[in-house]
Scaffold this motif. Structure first.
Motif, mmCIF file in Angstrom:
data_model
loop_
_atom_site.group_PDB
_atom_site.id
_atom_site.type_symbol
_atom_site.label_atom_id
_atom_site.label_comp_id
_atom_site.label_asym_id
_atom_site.label_seq_id
_atom_site.Cartn_x
_atom_site.Cartn_y
_atom_site.Cartn_z
ATOM 1 N N ALA A 131 -17.995 -12.149 117.525
ATOM 2 C CA ALA A 131 -17.230 -10.497 118.767
ATOM 3 C C ALA A 131 -17.452 -11.749 120.270
ATOM 4 C CB ALA A 131 -17.182 -9.179 118.454
ATOM 5 N N PRO A 132 -16.367 -11.516 120.767
ATOM 6 C CA PRO A 132 -16.568 -11.913 122.170
ATOM 7 C C PRO A 132 -17.206 -10.692 123.076
ATOM 8 C CG PRO A 132 -14.173 -10.712 122.077
ATOM 9 C CD PRO A 132 -15.244 -10.616 120.718
ATOM 10 N N TYR A 133 -17.931 -11.629 123.558
ATOM 11 C CA TYR A 133 -19.268 -11.167 124.917
ATOM 12 C C TYR A 133 -18.857 -11.612 125.848
ATOM 13 C CZ TYR A 133 -23.420 -10.520 126.370
ATOM 14 O OH TYR A 133 -25.150 -9.899 127.556
ATOM 15 N N THR A 134 -18.745 -10.058 126.953
ATOM 16 C CA THR A 134 -19.159 -10.189 128.467
ATOM 17 C C THR A 134 -20.370 -10.399 128.742
ATOM 18 O OG1 THR A 134 -16.977 -8.757 128.547
ATOM 19 C CG2 THR A 134 -18.426 -9.234 130.501
ATOM 20 N N ASN A 135 -21.460 -11.505 129.910
ATOM 21 C CA ASN A 135 -22.657 -11.449 129.819
ATOM 22 C C ASN A 135 -22.819 -9.764 130.605
ATOM 23 O OD1 ASN A 135 -25.000 -12.260 130.338
ATOM 24 N ND2 ASN A 135 -24.730 -13.042 132.248
ATOM 25 N N GLY A 136 -23.521 -9.104 130.101
ATOM 26 C CA GLY A 136 -23.665 -7.677 130.753
ATOM 27 C C GLY A 136 -23.287 -6.833 130.297
ATOM 28 N N GLY A 137 -21.994 -7.443 129.938
ATOM 29 C CA GLY A 137 -21.780 -5.741 129.161
ATOM 30 C C GLY A 137 -21.729 -5.164 127.546
ATOM 31 N N ILE A 138 -21.728 -4.816 126.344
ATOM 32 C CA ILE A 138 -21.638 -4.001 125.611
ATOM 33 C C ILE A 138 -22.703 -4.954 124.991
ATOM 34 C CG2 ILE A 138 -21.616 -2.827 123.630
ATOM 35 C CD1 ILE A 138 -18.757 -2.449 124.842
ATOM 36 N N GLU A 139 -24.127 -4.576 123.847
ATOM 37 C CA GLU A 139 -24.636 -5.531 123.498
ATOM 38 C C GLU A 139 -24.124 -6.074 121.789
ATOM 39 O OE1 GLU A 139 -27.878 -6.793 124.807
ATOM 40 O OE2 GLU A 139 -27.528 -5.375 126.655
#
Length: 1006
Positions: free
Chosen positions: A491-499
């Protein structure tokens, strides 16, 4: 004349003395007979109790509580006995006629008192214990044909679940015909585990039998050497495990024996085993084991801070010599716990390694066939195998931790969602060199004797977020075999976003046995909601972030074969207006309270590539539990009566219904309320309280008693010794097959065996997570991965319930360790359980997911809650868990039973008011619902009873082949007790008639 008078006086004196002696003797005989009867009953009872204690069925605490609850029934015997003795002593010198009746009637009254007291005891407070203890009388033998079919399935599970870890230069299959088998474990391997999850191992196929059956000849001198060294494996009790690994030091191998071994064959099979079981976790430092656990091994085995899952010094010494003296070495790892296996690379002559967890009774038959090449291993690891377990994120927060005031025990799940491969694959994204230094065998890893090619089709989009794709598998090698297709998503991950983990198992499938050149197309379908992450912000919901998702097929969690992209344009939130498929109510925050115990520890975060790793994973220091959390805990010694609301339900009405009338009816059918009206308060209390290995018979509604048996590896019992049911392979072995069909077939055979044996409830399967390799019950649980566990559990449950056996999914929830599951608080002087602190996201995505699938896909109708507490709320009385999540969100219909009922740790009233139904208690001590004049409590009793009755009436107990309307609800032993009581009454009546006859003959007939 005077001489005659003296002689007469002397004669009369002797006669008086003779009469007095006769009366005294008569008195002593009477009293002695009564005392002898009492001692006989006491002796028989002591023998029975000691036998139960020796089997681990009961503890001293159980006995004390049972005596306490039964004292009111036993007391009349003591009172009557005391009165009789006093009467005999006081009136022994009365007339012969008086003493005749005193003696006879005292004896008869005493017998009547004994018979009545025992009956009220056995049909009253001890009925639950008697039901369980006499379950063997109600059990039938499983047909030999079904046992044989089950044995064959066990063999197939191990055939497909055994994992080939190493096969240097295709050394296996072995060409040698003779084998030297090293390692004491070769004569005493692990078939499963200990405790309630143990299986029936009678008639087990052992390692030597397997090898010999496959045509190998084995060095019997080595076998005899190990047998002479120690015949059986030390185990100990449930809470006093013996961790000894009885491996002989290399100095005890004689030079002559070793020379003969070298001459016998240049090939050696080395067996390494690690046991596990209920009650205790594997020690991270065996050198510091304290009572009641014990270790009687070599003193230097664990020097240098070694853990239990490393090689011992003695094992190292043995491997050193074997590697030196034998050209070809194969290692068999017989352990459900993921060991440190770096040594497989360290010894130059180790050509191959095979992993086999608990094989069950017949599973070791696979060993010889795999080594011979008759079976091509197709198993995959269900856990990640790392070189150094101390470097896992759970290590410092695994073990026994307690608050400074000794008020409770705790466990911080600081690793968050990053359990097993989810941490390693995320940590070492784009760092293959670092990964290979840390991970030896990835999750989903396994070799074969042949080669396969997998090709993935394009994704096909359906309606409502559904997608599908095909994978074509071709055998490109020279041997027939099976392959596993493992589908993952990123899944796409944003640094500091949902784990989010860098990779997550999405689905899997196993091929049929493919011949060289043969292909098979496997179809996969999924809903995009399966890729959603739980976001606890803004009240909580599952969400799909926008961006690029990768759907990948892999050899294992690390090695990608092919990949397809899936784009989500806008953020999708699964809320009340857009529920996930299968949800009755959209998920929202229920477990935020469990995120922090007040010590403000840090949860591991992916942000900046786990920049907070050292802070988050450090060992907990001295921590105190805030008073507010102690006060709000669901298990407290000061639990008070709930507020009374509403009108008191009317119970004990005659509605003309019996439970059988409700078979097949909807859960919300109005007839249920009428049936519940027919039950008395005592009926409901008995049904709720006596749930130990059974559900209680209720005469007023024609509810028959049913039997519930352990355990996850197949039916076993502490009580019924005549079981001929199958000891199946352990859950870890089943998971390592990666074969859903085998899991379903296993469930079906459990259901069929239960149906034939007369067993209705199955205390299994168990589906907690391998949070740590040191989990004592890892053999009972499937995997570190919730998706693998979910699929296996759902299929097993579906299979069992097909044949009317309801499966208790367990242990619900967060029972991932055995340490401190029964913690004695030094502050409150009462029992409690480990407080498990974790994030809502991890609770939902990792620890609840197998249970969720068991309900939604498996359709389970029974649940066993856990000893543990989620946060400060006991799982068996946790409204957030049992009502808001289990029933409201997932739509569960059935009943929740506690784990083994421990008064103080558990409270029946709290349980039923928060979603519980049944107490796993045989004697009912502390398990009766209190405040039964409170309408709030009575309504909860009705709800609890309904859940039990709904599951029972739709089980095999009420199938037409097993139940006829109007049949007696009495158990077989109760019918015998009734016959014995009638016989005793006849004997007592006969004694009374005899007394009258003897009196008339002696005193009235002239």
């Amino acid at each position: 004349m005077q001489g005659k008078i003296k002689l007469l006086r002397k004669s009369l004196g002797k006669e008086v003395m003779t009469m007095k002696n006769k009366k005294l003797r008569s008195m002593l005989i009477s009293v002695g007979t009564i005392i002898a009867l009492v001692l006989a009953v006491w002796g028989i009872g002591t023998v029975v109790i000691n036998n139960l204690k020796a089997q681990g069925v009961v503890t001293d605490q159980d006995i004390q509580s049972t005596l306490q609850v039964g004292m009111g029934n036993i007391l009349p015997i003591a009172i009557v006995l005391g009165l009789i003795i006093v009467l005999i002593i006081v009136f022994w010198n009365r007339s012969n006629k008086f003493n005749f009746w005193l003696k006879w009637e005292s004896f008869i009254v005493f017998l009547i008192t004994v018979v009545v007291s025992i009956n009220t005891l056995l049909f009253g407070p001890l009925q639950g214990l008697m039901n369980a203890n006499n379950s063997g009388m109600a059990i039938k033998q499983v047909k030999k044909s079904l046992v044989a079919k089950s044995d064959n399935l066990s063999k197939q599970i191990v055939n497909e679940g055994s994992v080939l870890l190493k096969n240097e230069n295709d050394y296996l299959p072995i060409k040698a015909q003779k084998l030297n088998v090293f390692g004491w474990a070769s004569i005493s391997p692990i078939y499963g585990g200990t405790g309630s999850g143990q299986s029936n191992n009678q008639g087990a196929i052992d390692i030597y039998k397997s090898l010999n059956s496959a045509g190998f000849r084995t060095n019997n001198e080595l076998k005899n050497f190990y047998t002479k060294y120690q015949k059986t494996r030390p185990v100990g009790g449930m809470n006093d495990t013996d961790w000894s690994l009885p491996e002989p030091k290399i100095s005890s191998y004689s030079k002559t024996m070793m020379k003969k071994a070298e001459k016998y064959s240049d090939t050696a099979l080395v067996v390494i085993t690690r046991p596990g079981g209920e009650g205790t976790d594997l020690p991270t430092d065996p050198s510091h084991i304290k009572a009641p656990q014990k270790y009687n091994g070599h003193k230097d085995d664990w020097k240098g801070g070694k853990n239990y899952l490393e090689l011992t010094t003695t094992e190292r010494g043995m491997l050193d010599v074997v590697n030196k003296k034998f050209k070809n070495v194969v290692v068999l790892i017989n352990s459900s716990n993921a060991m440190e296996l770096g040594f497989l690379k360290e010894y130059s002559h180790i050509k191959a390694a095979l992993w086999m967890a608990g094989t069950g009774t017949k599973g070791f038959s696979a060993l010889g066939k795999i080594l011979k090449g008759e079976v091509n291993p197709s198993g995959r690891t269900s856990d990640t195998y790392v070189y150094d377990l101390k470097k896992t994120p759970t290590y410092n927060n695994w073990g026994a931790f307690e608050y400074t005031d000794k008020s409770a025990a705790f466990n911080h799940y600081v690793e968050n969602i990053y359990v097993g491969y989810k941490y390693w694959e995320t940590k070492y994204t784009n760092d293959n060199s670092g990964y290979e230094k840390a991970v030896q065998f990835p999750f989903g890893y396994g070799l074969s004797y042949t080669k396969f090619e997998q090709k993935m089709s394009n994704l096909s989009k359906g309606k409502n977020g559904n997608f599908s794709f095909d994978v074509t598998v071709k055998n490109t090698g020279k041997r027939a075999g099976k392959d596993v297709v493992e589908a993952y998503f990123t899944a796409p991950y944003t640094n500091g976003g949902i784990e989010k983990s860098a990779t997550n198992l999405l689905d899997f499938a196993k091929t049929k046995n493919l011949k060289p050149g043969q292909s098979q197309k496997l179809h996969f379908s999924f809903n995009q909601a399966q890729m959603a992450s739980y976001d606890s912000s803004n009240g909580g919901a599952y969400v799909l972030d926008p961006g690029q998702y990768q759907i990948q097929i892999k050899k294992n969690a690390h090695d990608v074969i092919d990949s397809q992209n899936l784009s989500i344009g806008n953020k999708i939130t699964y809320n009340a207006n857009n529920k996930r498929p299968g949800d009755v109510v959209a998920a929202s925050n229920h477990f935020q309270y469990a995120q922090d115990d007040g010590s403000h520890f840090t949860y591991l975060s992916r942000k900046d590539n786990f920049a907070n790793y050292n802070e988050a994973t450090k060992a907990p220091g001295k921590i105190s539990l805030p008073a507010s959390l102690q006060k709000s805990a669901t298990i407290t010694t000061s639990y008070k009566e709930p507020r009374a609301t509403g009108k008191m339900p009317t119970q004990g009405q005659n509605t003309g219904l019996t439970l059988s009338d409700l078979r097949g009816k909807r859960y919300n059918d109005p007839k249920w309320e009428k049936l519940l009206n027919q039950m008395t308060i005592d009926d409901m209390n008995n049904l709720i309280a006596y749930g130990g290995y059974q559900t209680f018979p209720i005469k007023s509604i024609g509810k028959v008693g049913t039997l519930d048996f352990d355990g996850p590896a197949g039916f076993s019992s502490f009580f019924a010794k005549n079981l001929n049911t199958t000891g199946f392979p352990s859950a870890t072995m089943i998971a390592s097959t990666w074969n859903k069909d085998l899991a379903k077939k296993r469930g079906e055979l459990v259901g069929k065996q239960g149906n034939q044996a007369g067993i209705t409830g199955w205390y299994g399967p168990a589906m907690n997570i391998h949070r740590s390799a040191f989990g004592g019950r890892n053999f009972e649980y499937y995997s570190e991965d919730p998706t693998l566990a979910a699929n296996m559990a759902a299929n097993e449950i579906k299979g069992a319930q097909k044949y009317g056996v309801y499966a208790y999914m367990k242990h619900f929830a967060m029972n991932n360790a055995e340490t401190n599951r029964n913690y004695m608080s030094m502050k409150t002087k009462s029992m409690s359980s480990d407080m498990e602190w974790n994030t809502e996201q991890a609770i939902r995505e990792i620890y609840l997911r197998p249970f969720e699938a068991a309900v939604k896909t498996g359709g389970t109708r029974a649940v066993m809650s856990a000893f543990t507490m989620i946060g400060n709320r006991w799982s068996g009385a946790n409204d957030a868990l049992l009502n808001k999540t289990l029933r409201n969100e997932w739509g569960f219909k059935g009943f929740v039973e506690t784990d083994y009922y421990v008064p103080g740790t558990m409270d029946a009233t709290q349980s039923i008011l928060n979603g519980g139904n049944l107490m796993l208690s045989t004697n009912g001590v502390g398990a009766k619902v209190k405040y039964t004049n409170n309408p709030t409590v009575v309504r909860a009793m009705r709800k609890a009873s309904k859940g039990i009755l709904y599951s029972v009436v739709n089980s095999n107990a009420y199938a037409s082949a097993n139940y006829k309307k109007g049949q007696s609800v009495m158990w077989p032993y109760q019918k015998q007790l009734v016959n014995i009581t009638i016989g005793a009454a006849v004997v007592i009546a006969a004694l009374q008639v005899l007394a009258i006859y003897l009196y008339r003959r002696k005193y009235m007939v002239k």
